[in-house]
Scaffold this active site. Structure first.
Site, PDB file in Angstrom:
ATOM      1  N   ASP A  67     -56.021  31.806  16.775  1.00  0.00           N
ATOM      2  CA  ASP A  67     -56.113  30.648  17.669  1.00  0.00           C
ATOM      3  C   ASP A  67     -57.502  30.017  17.671  1.00  0.00           C
ATOM      4  O   ASP A  67     -58.454  30.566  17.120  1.00  0.00           O
ATOM      5  CB  ASP A  67     -55.708  31.053  19.105  1.00  0.00           C
ATOM      6  CG  ASP A  67     -56.353  32.357  19.565  1.00  0.00           C
ATOM      7  OD1 ASP A  67     -57.329  32.801  18.940  1.00  0.00           O
ATOM      8  OD2 ASP A  67     -55.870  32.929  20.554  1.00  0.00           O
ATOM      9  N   ASN A 136     -52.212  38.284  31.467  1.00  0.00           N
ATOM     10  CA  ASN A 136     -50.876  37.789  31.828  1.00  0.00           C
ATOM     11  C   ASN A 136     -49.857  38.022  30.709  1.00  0.00           C
ATOM     12  O   ASN A 136     -48.784  37.425  30.707  1.00  0.00           O
ATOM     13  CB  ASN A 136     -50.941  36.295  32.173  1.00  0.00           C
ATOM     14  CG  ASN A 136     -51.410  35.451  31.001  1.00  0.00           C
ATOM     15  OD1 ASN A 136     -51.659  35.966  29.915  1.00  0.00           O
ATOM     16  ND2 ASN A 136     -51.533  34.149  31.210  1.00  0.00           N
ATOM     17  N   HIS A 138     -50.424  37.351  27.482  1.00  0.00           N
ATOM     18  CA  HIS A 138     -50.461  36.433  26.332  1.00  0.00           C
ATOM     19  C   HIS A 138     -50.947  37.144  25.076  1.00  0.00           C
ATOM     20  O   HIS A 138     -51.719  38.092  25.124  1.00  0.00           O
ATOM     21  CB  HIS A 138     -51.249  35.151  26.631  1.00  0.00           C
ATOM     22  CG  HIS A 138     -52.737  35.247  26.716  1.00  0.00           C
ATOM     23  ND1 HIS A 138     -53.461  34.748  27.778  1.00  0.00           N
ATOM     24  CD2 HIS A 138     -53.656  35.736  25.867  1.00  0.00           C
ATOM     25  CE1 HIS A 138     -54.744  34.947  27.564  1.00  0.00           C
ATOM     26  NE2 HIS A 138     -54.900  35.546  26.414  1.00  0.00           N
ATOM     27  N   GLU A 143     -48.976  31.592  26.099  1.00  0.00           N
ATOM     28  CA  GLU A 143     -48.931  31.875  27.531  1.00  0.00           C
ATOM     29  C   GLU A 143     -47.494  32.167  27.985  1.00  0.00           C
ATOM     30  O   GLU A 143     -46.542  31.864  27.269  1.00  0.00           O
ATOM     31  CB  GLU A 143     -49.470  30.656  28.303  1.00  0.00           C
ATOM     32  CG  GLU A 143     -50.919  30.291  27.966  1.00  0.00           C
ATOM     33  CD  GLU A 143     -51.939  31.226  28.617  1.00  0.00           C
ATOM     34  OE1 GLU A 143     -51.633  32.392  28.916  1.00  0.00           O
ATOM     35  OE2 GLU A 143     -53.083  30.762  28.814  1.00  0.00           O
TER      36      GLU A 143
HETATM   37  C1  GLP Z   1     -58.133  35.448  24.713  1.00  0.00           C
HETATM   38  C2  GLP Z   1     -57.674  35.250  23.253  1.00  0.00           C
HETATM   39  C3  GLP Z   1     -56.718  36.314  22.833  1.00  0.00           C
HETATM   40  C4  GLP Z   1     -57.291  37.638  23.268  1.00  0.00           C
HETATM   41  C5  GLP Z   1     -57.211  37.752  24.776  1.00  0.00           C
HETATM   42  C6  GLP Z   1     -57.852  39.005  25.333  1.00  0.00           C
HETATM   43  O1  GLP Z   1     -57.770  34.423  25.547  1.00  0.00           O
HETATM   44  N1  GLP Z   1     -57.123  33.974  22.948  1.00  0.00           N
HETATM   45  O2  GLP Z   1     -56.503  36.254  21.441  1.00  0.00           O
HETATM   46  O3  GLP Z   1     -56.555  38.690  22.709  1.00  0.00           O
HETATM   47  O4  GLP Z   1     -57.691  36.591  25.401  1.00  0.00           O
HETATM   48  O5  GLP Z   1     -59.246  38.929  25.290  1.00  0.00           O
HETATM   49  P1  GLP Z   1     -60.203  40.129  25.542  1.00  0.00           P
HETATM   50  O6  GLP Z   1     -60.116  40.989  24.326  1.00  0.00           O
HETATM   51  O7  GLP Z   1     -61.563  39.518  25.698  1.00  0.00           O
HETATM   52  O8  GLP Z   1     -59.741  40.834  26.757  1.00  0.00           O
END
Ligand code: GLP
Length: 241
Positions: A67, A136, A138, A143
């Site tokens: 992404d 959440n 995702h 989402e």
């Molecule tokens: C972000 C990214 C995801 C990631 C998630 C968790 O929003 N778009 O790809 O896996 O949130 O992030 P973190 O590893 O910082 O908890």
């Protein structure tokens, strides 16, 4: 789903690094799916160490990130392109022209989604997709409510996601409201998925992912239906299983 519990974050990163290197070594032209966020940072550090000590080369690899924020340029320190360049790509021998992310500053984001999806399809199946987990549920930026049959698309970010990611920005107002993400179907077509989770704050989400109902309201639950998923988590993240 195979579940590997590790004593801490570093061992989680090491186990993921081993899997990734195995994939790179087993395939003549490995295709990797990569993620951003805090969780895979340790994995990328370990990959750089393994590369520097001569244990792995990425010369034949192609990578696709999950992404990117809409509106951020590659040189914006908050773009995922900047993150990947600085935390991995600039430190290994992966050819620049085979390290792909959606272009956040594309003039037509919808068109960029179609282009990106086509590039993934043309590269063949992703051999190993790295995933993190949003609070959440995702995955990528898919989402709650995202259709399971979705492909690369533009999303409106949840307020909770913007708040969770605000720690990287000067203020919440600077967090983009939209992103481009691989779709759930795109992710599910990967041959193998390694999902990384660390810390107590992920424990509820991990529980729902593993034991909850498979529903579009909790996107990561679809992983229960994938035949080759390895969930690697530290004790805190797996504490509610
Ligand atoms: C972000 C990214 C995801 C990631 C998630 C968790 O929003 N778009 O790809 O896996 O949130 O992030 P973190 O590893 O910082 O908890």
């Amino acid at each position: 789903m195979e579940i590997i519990q590790t004593p801490n974050y570093d061992v989680m990163s090491q186990r993921a690094c081993d899997l990734l290197i195995e994939t790179v070594q087993q395939s003549e032209r490995p295709v990797l799916g990569l993620a951003t966020g805090s969780t895979p940072e340790g994995l990328y550090k370990q990959l750089i160490e393994q590369y520097e000590s001569g244990k792995v080369t990425f010369k034949q690899a192609t990578t696709f990130n999950l992404d990117e924020y809409v509106g951020l340029t590659a040189d914006d320190p908050n773009s995922y392109r900047y993150y990947m360049d600085n935390k991995l790509f600039h430190h290994i021998d992966l050819p620049d022209d085979r390290a792909f992310l959606p272009k956040g500053d594309a003039s037509n984001p919808e068109q960029e989604c179609r282009t990106y999806e086509t590039m993934i399809q043309n590269a063949g199946q992703v051999d190993l997709q790295v995933l993190g987990l949003g609070l959440n549920g995702h995955i990528g930026f898919n989402e709650p409510g995202t259709p399971f049959d979705s492909r690369t698309h533009v999303v409106e970010l949840d307020e909770t996601t913007r708040q969770a990611n605000a720690r990287f920005f000067a203020s919440i107002d600077d967090v983009p409201t939209r992103a481009i993400t691989m779709g759930i179907n795109t992710i599910m077509e990967s041959k193998k998925i390694v999902l990384l989770v660390s810390g107590e704050k992920k424990a509820d989400a991990v529980k729902q992912l593993v034991n909850g109902e498979v529903t579009e309201e909790f996107p990561a639950s679809i992983l229960q239906k994938h035949e080759n998923v390895v969930l690697i988590g530290d004790e805190e993240a797996l504490s509610k299983l």
